[in-house]
Motif scaffolding. Structure first.
Motif, PDB file in Angstrom:
ATOM      1  N   ILE A   4       0.864  -1.188   0.000  1.00 16.68           N
ATOM      2  CA  ILE A   4       0.000   0.000   0.000  1.00 16.68           C
ATOM      3  C   ILE A   4       0.895   1.230   0.000  1.00 16.68           C
ATOM      4  O   ILE A   4       1.697   1.425   0.926  1.00 16.68           O
ATOM      5  N   ALA A   5       0.770   2.014  -1.075  1.00 19.85           N
ATOM      6  CA  ALA A   5       1.674   3.154  -1.252  1.00 19.85           C
ATOM      7  C   ALA A   5       0.877   4.421  -1.504  1.00 19.85           C
ATOM      8  O   ALA A   5      -0.301   4.370  -1.871  1.00 19.85           O
ATOM      9  N   VAL A   6       1.561   5.552  -1.317  1.00 19.18           N
ATOM     10  CA  VAL A   6       0.908   6.843  -1.539  1.00 19.18           C
ATOM     11  C   VAL A   6       1.919   7.824  -2.127  1.00 19.18           C
ATOM     12  O   VAL A   6       3.132   7.702  -1.872  1.00 19.18           O
ATOM     13  N   PRO A   8       2.822  11.310  -1.402  1.00 18.60           N
ATOM     14  CA  PRO A   8       2.460  12.250  -0.334  1.00 18.60           C
ATOM     15  C   PRO A   8       1.961  13.587  -0.875  1.00 18.60           C
ATOM     16  O   PRO A   8       2.570  14.161  -1.770  1.00 18.60           O
ATOM     17  N   GLY A   9       0.862  14.035  -0.337  1.00 13.58           N
ATOM     18  CA  GLY A   9       0.309  15.330  -0.702  1.00 13.58           C
ATOM     19  C   GLY A   9      -0.547  15.307  -1.952  1.00 13.58           C
ATOM     20  O   GLY A   9      -1.186  16.298  -2.293  1.00 13.58           O
ATOM     21  N   ALA A  10      -0.568  14.178  -2.663  1.00 11.00           N
ATOM     22  CA  ALA A  10      -1.245  14.190  -3.956  1.00 11.00           C
ATOM     23  C   ALA A  10      -2.192  13.030  -4.176  1.00 11.00           C
ATOM     24  O   ALA A  10      -2.642  12.813  -5.292  1.00 11.00           O
ATOM     25  N   GLY A  11      -2.445  12.251  -3.172  1.00  9.34           N
ATOM     26  CA  GLY A  11      -3.319  11.122  -3.455  1.00  9.34           C
ATOM     27  C   GLY A  11      -3.759  10.391  -2.212  1.00  9.34           C
ATOM     28  O   GLY A  11      -3.479  10.808  -1.087  1.00  9.34           O
ATOM     29  N   VAL A  12      -4.483   9.304  -2.438  1.00  9.37           N
ATOM     30  CA  VAL A  12      -4.927   8.434  -1.354  1.00  9.37           C
ATOM     31  C   VAL A  12      -4.131   7.131  -1.450  1.00  9.37           C
ATOM     32  O   VAL A  12      -3.604   6.807  -2.508  1.00  9.37           O
ATOM     33  N   PRO A  13      -4.035   6.376  -0.360  1.00 13.27           N
ATOM     34  CA  PRO A  13      -3.278   5.123  -0.414  1.00 13.27           C
ATOM     35  C   PRO A  13      -3.868   4.165  -1.442  1.00 13.27           C
ATOM     36  O   PRO A  13      -5.087   4.059  -1.574  1.00 13.27           O
ATOM     37  N   GLU A  14      -2.984   3.486  -2.156  1.00  6.65           N
ATOM     38  CA  GLU A  14      -3.415   2.558  -3.219  1.00  6.65           C
ATOM     39  C   GLU A  14      -2.679   1.246  -3.075  1.00  6.65           C
ATOM     40  O   GLU A  14      -1.526   1.223  -2.612  1.00  6.65           O
ATOM     41  N   VAL A  15      -3.317   0.181  -3.537  1.00  4.68           N
ATOM     42  CA  VAL A  15      -2.643  -1.118  -3.581  1.00  4.68           C
ATOM     43  C   VAL A  15      -1.782  -1.146  -4.841  1.00  4.68           C
ATOM     44  O   VAL A  15      -2.274  -0.875  -5.937  1.00  4.68           O
ATOM     45  N   VAL A  16      -0.478  -1.442  -4.666  1.00  6.00           N
ATOM     46  CA  VAL A  16       0.455  -1.483  -5.800  1.00  6.00           C
ATOM     47  C   VAL A  16       1.159  -2.836  -5.814  1.00  6.00           C
ATOM     48  O   VAL A  16       1.141  -3.564  -4.813  1.00  6.00           O
ATOM     49  N   GLU A  17       1.764  -3.169  -6.941  1.00  2.29           N
ATOM     50  CA  GLU A  17       2.566  -4.391  -7.062  1.00  2.29           C
ATOM     51  C   GLU A  17       4.028  -4.032  -6.878  1.00  2.29           C
ATOM     52  O   GLU A  17       4.514  -3.062  -7.466  1.00  2.29           O
ATOM     53  N   ARG A  18       4.724  -4.786  -6.073  1.00  3.82           N
ATOM     54  CA  ARG A  18       6.169  -4.571  -5.894  1.00  3.82           C
ATOM     55  C   ARG A  18       6.851  -5.927  -5.803  1.00  3.82           C
ATOM     56  O   ARG A  18       6.218  -6.913  -5.423  1.00  3.82           O
ATOM     57  N   PRO A  19       8.149  -5.987  -6.141  1.00  4.08           N
ATOM     58  CA  PRO A  19       8.841  -7.273  -6.025  1.00  4.08           C
ATOM     59  C   PRO A  19       8.991  -7.687  -4.560  1.00  4.08           C
ATOM     60  O   PRO A  19       9.127  -6.819  -3.687  1.00  4.08           O
ATOM     61  N   VAL A  20       8.974  -8.987  -4.309  1.00  8.54           N
ATOM     62  CA  VAL A  20       9.246  -9.470  -2.950  1.00  8.54           C
ATOM     63  C   VAL A  20      10.713  -9.144  -2.637  1.00  8.54           C
ATOM     64  O   VAL A  20      11.594  -9.453  -3.437  1.00  8.54           O
ATOM     65  N   PRO A  21      10.982  -8.481  -1.509  1.00 10.11           N
ATOM     66  CA  PRO A  21      12.376  -8.108  -1.211  1.00 10.11           C
ATOM     67  C   PRO A  21      13.205  -9.327  -0.823  1.00 10.11           C
ATOM     68  O   PRO A  21      12.670 -10.317  -0.323  1.00 10.11           O
ATOM     69  N   GLU A  22      14.517  -9.230  -1.072  1.00 11.50           N
ATOM     70  CA  GLU A  22      15.410 -10.342  -0.705  1.00 11.50           C
ATOM     71  C   GLU A  22      16.264  -9.920   0.473  1.00 11.50           C
ATOM     72  O   GLU A  22      16.898  -8.866   0.434  1.00 11.50           O
TER      73      GLU A  22
END
Ligand code: NAP
Ligand code: BGC
Ligand code: ZN
Length: 374
Positions: A4-6, A8-22
């Motif tokens: 869940i990313a945003v 800052p100052g310009a939007g609402v939190p959204e569900v995003v795709e990101r790589p699984v960290p290693e």
């Protein structure tokens, strides 16, 4: 993975795709279960506090988390163990600095740290995170469902430790405590003063009309609710009593100064709020004199370290279940993330705290996002 990313100052939190960290050497991979939302998250969303990591335009939110170790990666942690991550890390361009070496990252000044999910580093609202194992605090499985409350409780552990330290040169016997604010930090702190810190008389200041679930919690805890619209902070000593300790958790900048007037002689006020810039007049001479002639103390406190997290886990185990259940008004899966951030989805004109969720049947006190059932 989902996060869940945003912007800052310009939007609402959204569900995003990101790589699984290693995980790198010394780090573990953690599957996140639950992440709490607090007033700071809204400041980050609005863009008034914190900021994105260098080179990014979005920030993965979340600094109040509990998860389970997926890959211990050769660290002393055990796979399957529940853990709570601390928030601060060294800045991206250094491995460590004196504050982190001393185990006191909470005392680092600006520029000497990043805060995951707040400033300069992605947070914990993701299916997986990596973290140095030394920054993951084990929590017993039976407390894990409430593990996202450890971070906010640790904030109060630190603040009270520092407030007490300012009174350690004499025989201080505090009996009365006043908490300013009925947000999640204020309510958890009111619970601590009444249940685990054993103050004789506890007061909590808000600005809600009855019936209101926050007032119900305050009163069920045995504390006295004070409405700031009827009794402003400077009048509290006359209407109730002067306070041995004041804990400010409103972010209302005038409260920093008004706290001095609410204190009893030899008392201490801990300031936690992070207000926006605001200029106003204060009676500086009178307040200065009041601090000096009555041995009063004001202490600011931010963040918390590993030891405060450990103390917070102990405190959490001593809080009655009903306080946790009543304070956490909703835990939401990824499919209804917007419900975890009701204020972020409100129309701009009504985006102040509490305005989006103040109807009687849907009052939000504290929410959390759930990535995995506990
Ligand atoms: P929150 O949910 O926004 O709670 C703030 C509460 O203060 C709200 O209930 C708000 O009432 C109330 N309030 C504001 N002005 C008031 C006034 N004039 N009279 C009475 N009540 C008033 O935030 P939170 O998560 O509990 O955190 C509290 C503050 O501490 C925030 O400023 C946050 O940034 C800060 N914080 C600091 C640290 C730290 O390490 N120092 C850690 C966590 C949080 P309404 O609902 O009516 O607006
Ligand atoms: C977090 C702290 C952080 C502070 C300032 C709070 O909400 O709980 O860990 O240091 O905000 O960014
Ligand atoms: Zn916080």
């Amino acid at each position: 993975m989902k996060a869940i990313a945003v912007t800052p100052g310009a939007g609402v939190p959204e569900v995003v795709e990101r790589p699984v960290p290693e995980p790198e050497s010394g780090e573990a991979l953690v599957r996140i279960c639950r992440v709490g939302v607090d007033g700071t998250d809204y400041e980050v969303i609005r863009g008034t506090h914190g900021g994105v990591p260098d080179g990014d335009d979005r920030l993965v939110l979340g600094h109040e988390a509990v998860g389970v170790v997926e890959e211990a990666n050769g660290t002393a942690l055990e796979e399957g163990q529940y853990v709570v991550p601390t928030v601060r890390r060294p800045p991206a361009d250094v491995e460590t600095n004196e504050y982190f070496e001393r185990g006191e990252p909470d005392m680092a000044p600006d520029g000497e740290y990043v805060e995951r999910g707040i400033v300069g580093a992605h947070g914990f609202m993701a299916e997986y995170i990596t973290s140095p194992a030394d920054d993951l605090v084990p929590i017993p499985a039976e407390l894990a469902q409430w593990g996202f409350l450890v971070e906010p409780i640790s904030i109060t552990e630190k603040a009270i430790e520092h407030a007490r330290a300012t009174r350690s040169a004499f025989d201080w016997r505090p009996e009365s405590a006043l908490v300013l604010g009925t947000g999640s930090l204020g309510l958890l702190t009111t619970a601590m003063f009444t249940q685990t810190l054993d103050y004789d008389r506890v007061y909590c200041l808000g600005r809600s009309d009855r019936p209101d679930p926050t007032i119900d919690i305050v009163e069920r805890l045995g504390a006295t609710y004070i409405d700031s619209r009827e009794t402003p902070v400077p009048e509290i000593p006359d209407v109730h009593e002067p306070m041995d300790i004041v804990y400010e958790a409103t972010g209302h900048a005038k409260h920093a100064f008004e706290s001095i007037e609410a204190l009893a002689p030899n008392g201490v006020a801990a300031l936690l709020g992070v207000p926006d810039d605001w200029s106003f007049e204060v009676e500086g001479g009178r307040l200065h004199r009041e601090l000096v002639l009555h041995n009063k103390s004001l202490v600011g406190s931010v963040n918390s370290n590993y030891g405060h997290f450990e103390a917070a886990i102990d405190t959490l185990s001593g809080l009655p279940n009903w306080v946790l259940e009543e304070t956490v008004s909703g835990v939401y899966g990824l499919e209804s993330v917007d419900r975890a951030f009701p204020e972020a989805t409100a129309p701009v004109a009504a985006a102040g705290h509490g305005s989006a969720a103040s109807s009687d049947d849907d009052t939000t006190i504290k929410t959390a996002v759930e990535f995995e059932d506990i």
